[in-house]
Design a protein around this motif. Structure first.
Motif, PDB file in Angstrom:
ATOM      1  N   SER A 186       0.596  -1.208  -0.154  1.00  0.00           N
ATOM      2  CA  SER A 186      -0.134  -0.007  -0.098  1.00  0.00           C
ATOM      3  C   SER A 186       0.867   1.111   0.057  1.00  0.00           C
ATOM      4  CB  SER A 186      -1.003   0.022   1.208  1.00  0.00           C
ATOM      5  OG  SER A 186      -1.523   1.360   1.385  1.00  0.00           O
ATOM      6  N   LEU A 187       0.529   2.222  -0.650  1.00  0.00           N
ATOM      7  CA  LEU A 187       1.161   3.557  -0.903  1.00  0.00           C
ATOM      8  C   LEU A 187       1.037   3.901   0.347  1.00  0.00           C
ATOM      9  CD1 LEU A 187       2.586   5.672  -2.520  1.00  0.00           C
ATOM     10  CD2 LEU A 187       0.588   6.646  -2.989  1.00  0.00           C
ATOM     11  N   ARG A 188       0.027   3.736   1.105  1.00  0.00           N
ATOM     12  CA  ARG A 188      -0.330   4.341   2.629  1.00  0.00           C
ATOM     13  C   ARG A 188       1.259   4.017   3.430  1.00  0.00           C
ATOM     14  NH1 ARG A 188      -5.601   4.431   5.937  1.00  0.00           N
ATOM     15  NH2 ARG A 188      -4.907   5.646   7.689  1.00  0.00           N
ATOM     16  N   GLN A 189       1.533   2.682   3.194  1.00  0.00           N
ATOM     17  CA  GLN A 189       2.891   2.375   4.104  1.00  0.00           C
ATOM     18  C   GLN A 189       4.049   3.070   4.028  1.00  0.00           C
ATOM     19  OE1 GLN A 189       1.702  -1.969   2.907  1.00  0.00           O
ATOM     20  NE2 GLN A 189       3.303  -2.065   4.213  1.00  0.00           N
ATOM     21  N   VAL A 190       4.097   3.892   2.755  1.00  0.00           N
ATOM     22  CA  VAL A 190       5.461   4.531   2.592  1.00  0.00           C
ATOM     23  C   VAL A 190       5.062   5.907   2.322  1.00  0.00           C
ATOM     24  CG1 VAL A 190       6.698   2.547   1.520  1.00  0.00           C
ATOM     25  CG2 VAL A 190       5.520   3.945   0.068  1.00  0.00           C
ATOM     26  N   PHE A 191       4.161   6.552   2.198  1.00  0.00           N
ATOM     27  CA  PHE A 191       3.430   7.817   1.930  1.00  0.00           C
ATOM     28  C   PHE A 191       4.134   8.749   2.957  1.00  0.00           C
ATOM     29  CE2 PHE A 191       1.105  11.675   1.912  1.00  0.00           C
ATOM     30  CZ  PHE A 191       0.895  12.043   0.671  1.00  0.00           C
ATOM     31  N   PRO A 192       5.084   9.891   2.528  1.00  0.00           N
ATOM     32  CA  PRO A 192       5.479  10.621   3.541  1.00  0.00           C
ATOM     33  C   PRO A 192       4.533  11.667   3.960  1.00  0.00           C
ATOM     34  CG  PRO A 192       6.222  11.449   1.324  1.00  0.00           C
ATOM     35  CD  PRO A 192       5.330  10.214   1.241  1.00  0.00           C
ATOM     36  N   PHE A 193       3.709  11.408   5.131  1.00  0.00           N
ATOM     37  CA  PHE A 193       2.821  12.248   5.626  1.00  0.00           C
ATOM     38  C   PHE A 193       3.413  13.544   6.050  1.00  0.00           C
ATOM     39  CE2 PHE A 193       0.460   8.008   5.407  1.00  0.00           C
ATOM     40  CZ  PHE A 193      -0.712   8.582   5.051  1.00  0.00           C
ATOM     41  N   PHE A 194       4.582  13.428   6.614  1.00  0.00           N
ATOM     42  CA  PHE A 194       5.067  14.697   7.334  1.00  0.00           C
ATOM     43  C   PHE A 194       4.966  15.850   6.185  1.00  0.00           C
ATOM     44  CE2 PHE A 194       8.728  12.415   5.688  1.00  0.00           C
ATOM     45  CZ  PHE A 194       9.692  13.407   5.110  1.00  0.00           C
ATOM     46  N   ILE A 195       5.064  15.400   5.041  1.00  0.00           N
ATOM     47  CA  ILE A 195       4.962  16.390   3.679  1.00  0.00           C
ATOM     48  C   ILE A 195       3.792  17.073   3.785  1.00  0.00           C
ATOM     49  CG2 ILE A 195       5.100  16.551   1.212  1.00  0.00           C
ATOM     50  CD1 ILE A 195       7.981  16.505   2.576  1.00  0.00           C
ATOM     51  N   LEU A 196       2.629  16.399   4.112  1.00  0.00           N
ATOM     52  CA  LEU A 196       1.424  16.976   4.064  1.00  0.00           C
ATOM     53  C   LEU A 196       1.611  18.104   5.246  1.00  0.00           C
ATOM     54  CD1 LEU A 196      -1.078  14.044   3.904  1.00  0.00           C
ATOM     55  CD2 LEU A 196      -0.337  15.692   2.211  1.00  0.00           C
TER      56      LEU A 196
END
Length: 353
Positions: A252-262
């Motif tokens: 899942s992209l969610r596993q590696v998505f850089p949420f801190f960028i949001l």
């Protein structure tokens, strides 16, 4: 309480490294606090082998504090101001970033440089040095030695650029009555903010231009910083696809998505909205304007990067770093030359000089 018990000693150690490194960086801005911090950490590691008690806190600082630094970096970006002033330099910025990424990709294959180091050197050279490396490292899961290697390469060419670019600008005929041409050159072709500032300030000082060059260079540099957003997102997608092909399963992209960028984007939007609305508060009025309210957060972002670099230095084998340094340095040199030539060429085509 458990968090403090587990991570407190390591966090305190990184803080103790960061404070003198920050002060040294203020005294010698052409080098900068992050470089001093990583060097102090490396030297300590040469003599201190068993860091079991402080390791959890060091790991937290090198990963999480680094992400917090990137989030806070967003408070230094007023998107509307950047869009207005940075539009002129946008073609040059896009071209120099593309050049650096292409050069690093080609040399990664040709010289068999590890993929993570290649990515970090390419992104650090093209966007904003240590800040770009800080944002990219968690996304590609780079280890401490890879980050240290990239930071070292970026530092080397920062110093060279800061010391030689004013002389180069004079030699090729940049205007000495305006800071526009050299400001764009410094903002697009120098990697880290500290060295951009040093080079631009030198030009202003030599030709008595006040802060003309510095203002232009910093705005261009901040415009470059925005490239962190699309590049980290592309790298996250690439990492997810690579993991899928290697593991044979669905990642899942969610596993590696850089949420801190949001959060980084959110911080930028808050700064932009506050400035556009001319928020009037006691603090803002005392500080001189809405943008000044966010100045402590920008400084805290820089301090967190210094702290994280200390943690990375503490986990880096300096002997191994030196032995494996030739190829990344050659890659950094190639990226730097490519960026410099493209920046100068496009400025000439656009009649900026």
């Amino acid at each position: 309480m458990d968090f403090i018990k587990k991570n407190g000693a390591g966090l305190l150690l990184c803080l103790c490294i960061a404070i003198p490194a920050w002060l040294l960086g203020q005294a010698v801005p052409v080098v900068g606090g992050p470089v001093f911090s990583i060097l102090i950490g490396m030297v300590l590691t040469l003599f201190w082998k068993d860091k079991t008690k402080v390791q959890p806190g060091i790991g937290f600082t090198s990963k999480k504090v680094l992400q917090y630094a990137v989030i806070l970096l967003g408070f230094g970006l007023n998107l509307s101001e950047i869009a207005k002033v940075g539009a002129q330099s946008l073609p040059i910025i896009v071209s120099t970033i593309g050049t650096s990424l292409i050069v690093s990709f080609v040399l990664c294959k040709a010289m068999k440089v590890p993929s993570n180091i290649s990515t970090l050197v390419g992104v650090g050279s093209s966007i904003c040095g240590g800040s770009a490396i800080a944002a990219t490292a968690p996304v590609i899961d780079a280890n401490e030695e890879e980050v240290a290697q990239a930071i070292s390469v970026i530092f080397l060419f920062n110093i060279v650029a800061a010391l030689t670019f004013p002389a180069l600008g004079a030699a090729i005929g940049f205007s000495t009555t305006s800071g526009e041409a050299f400001g764009i050159f410094a903002g697009t072709a120098v990697n880290d903010t500290s060295s951009v500032t040093a080079a631009a300030s030198t030009w202003d000082s030599i030709y008595h231009l006040g802060t003309q060059t510095l203002d232009k260079a910093v705005t261009v540099k901040l415009t470059r910083t925005l490239a962190i957003i699309p590049i980290t997102l592309v790298l996250a997608v690439r990492r997810a696809r690579k993991a899928e092909s290697e593991n044979g399963g669905k990642i899942s992209l969610r596993q590696v998505f850089p949420f801190f960028i949001l959060f980084f984007i959110g911080a930028s939007l808050i700064t932009t909205a506050a400035t556009a609305a001319s928020v009037i508060t006691t603090v803002a009025v005392a500080a001189g304007g809405p943008a000044e309210v966010f100045l402590p957060m920008k400084d805290l972002s820089k301090f967190f990067i210094v702290m994280a670099m200390g943690a990375i230095g503490l986990q880096t084998d300096v002997v191994k770093l030196i032995k494996s340094g030739a190829k990344p340095i050659l890659m950094g040199l190639s990226c730097w030359i490519g960026i410099t030539l493209v920046s100068l060429g496009l400025q000439h085509v656009m009649n900026i000089w």
